[in-house]
Design a protein around this motif. Sequence first.
Motif, PDB file in Angstrom:
ATOM      1  N   ASP A 298       0.826  -1.214   0.000  1.00  0.00           N
ATOM      2  CA  ASP A 298       0.000   0.000   0.000  1.00  0.00           C
ATOM      3  C   ASP A 298       0.857   1.259   0.000  1.00  0.00           C
ATOM      4  OD1 ASP A 298      -2.331  -1.508   0.006  1.00  0.00           O
ATOM      5  OD2 ASP A 298      -2.410  -1.582   2.202  1.00  0.00           O
ATOM      6  N   LYS A 299       1.901   1.264   0.831  1.00  0.00           N
ATOM      7  CA  LYS A 299       2.784   2.432   0.881  1.00  0.00           C
ATOM      8  C   LYS A 299       3.539   2.606  -0.431  1.00  0.00           C
ATOM      9  CE  LYS A 299       3.581   2.588   5.882  1.00  0.00           C
ATOM     10  NZ  LYS A 299       4.609   2.503   6.960  1.00  0.00           N
TER      11      LYS A 299
ATOM     12  N   GLN B 144       1.166   4.117  -2.983  1.00  0.00           N
ATOM     13  CA  GLN B 144       0.981   5.551  -2.739  1.00  0.00           C
ATOM     14  C   GLN B 144       2.201   6.356  -3.184  1.00  0.00           C
ATOM     15  OE1 GLN B 144      -1.784   7.116  -1.760  1.00  0.00           O
ATOM     16  NE2 GLN B 144      -2.824   5.119  -1.793  1.00  0.00           N
TER      17      GLN B 144
END
Length: 223
Positions: A199-200, A203
Amino acid sequence: MRNIMVIDLRVLPVLFHLRHHALMCRLHLEHLDLLDAMIAKLDAQIEEMMVPFRVARDRLMSIPGLGPMAAAQALGEIGTTPQEFFATAAKLASWAGMCPGNHESAGKRRSGRRRHGNQHLQPVLVEAAWSAVRHPGYLRSLYHRHVMKNGGYRSQVAKKKAIVTVAHAIIDIIWHVLATGTPYHELGEDYFIARKDPDKEAQRLIAKLEALGHKVTVEPLVA
């Protein structure tokens, strides 16, 4: 009537020159043979002296970049139980001189040069690092990561800094292998990718594209 061979005197210097070079070539070859024989005798003596430490050397040889001679040299400098003299791998790396300097004043770092350390062990570690990064695995991935971090492959400084980082990792691994008595466990070339938070990372990539002026729409992949 006898045949008389006439030699052009202008050729004599050339003949003497060739004869001299032939002699020098023979002497160089004989010298190389002598050196090979000396090296063979020294290798045999090292093998004989390494008999009590063969198990430890074999464990070190499980580390990428460390062959029989490099492993023997490492053992000769730090022994088979480095934990008795160095409480942590970081202390051993500092003693070996594989840690960067940390000269700061008023928040400004003035130098990143390596500290002076064991002058016999340092070249072994650096040579092992260059050997290790030629083969797929964690250490090559570490090298690539730090080359890109410091300026890319066109920068000789970036490559030198990265190879010192790999040499530091190798001395760290050596401490753990000898202290625990277990061979090296390969983490894999995808180590740094696998440990990232998906997820990071998504992003981060979205933010990078948006900074370049793109509008990003993310949709889940349909299986």
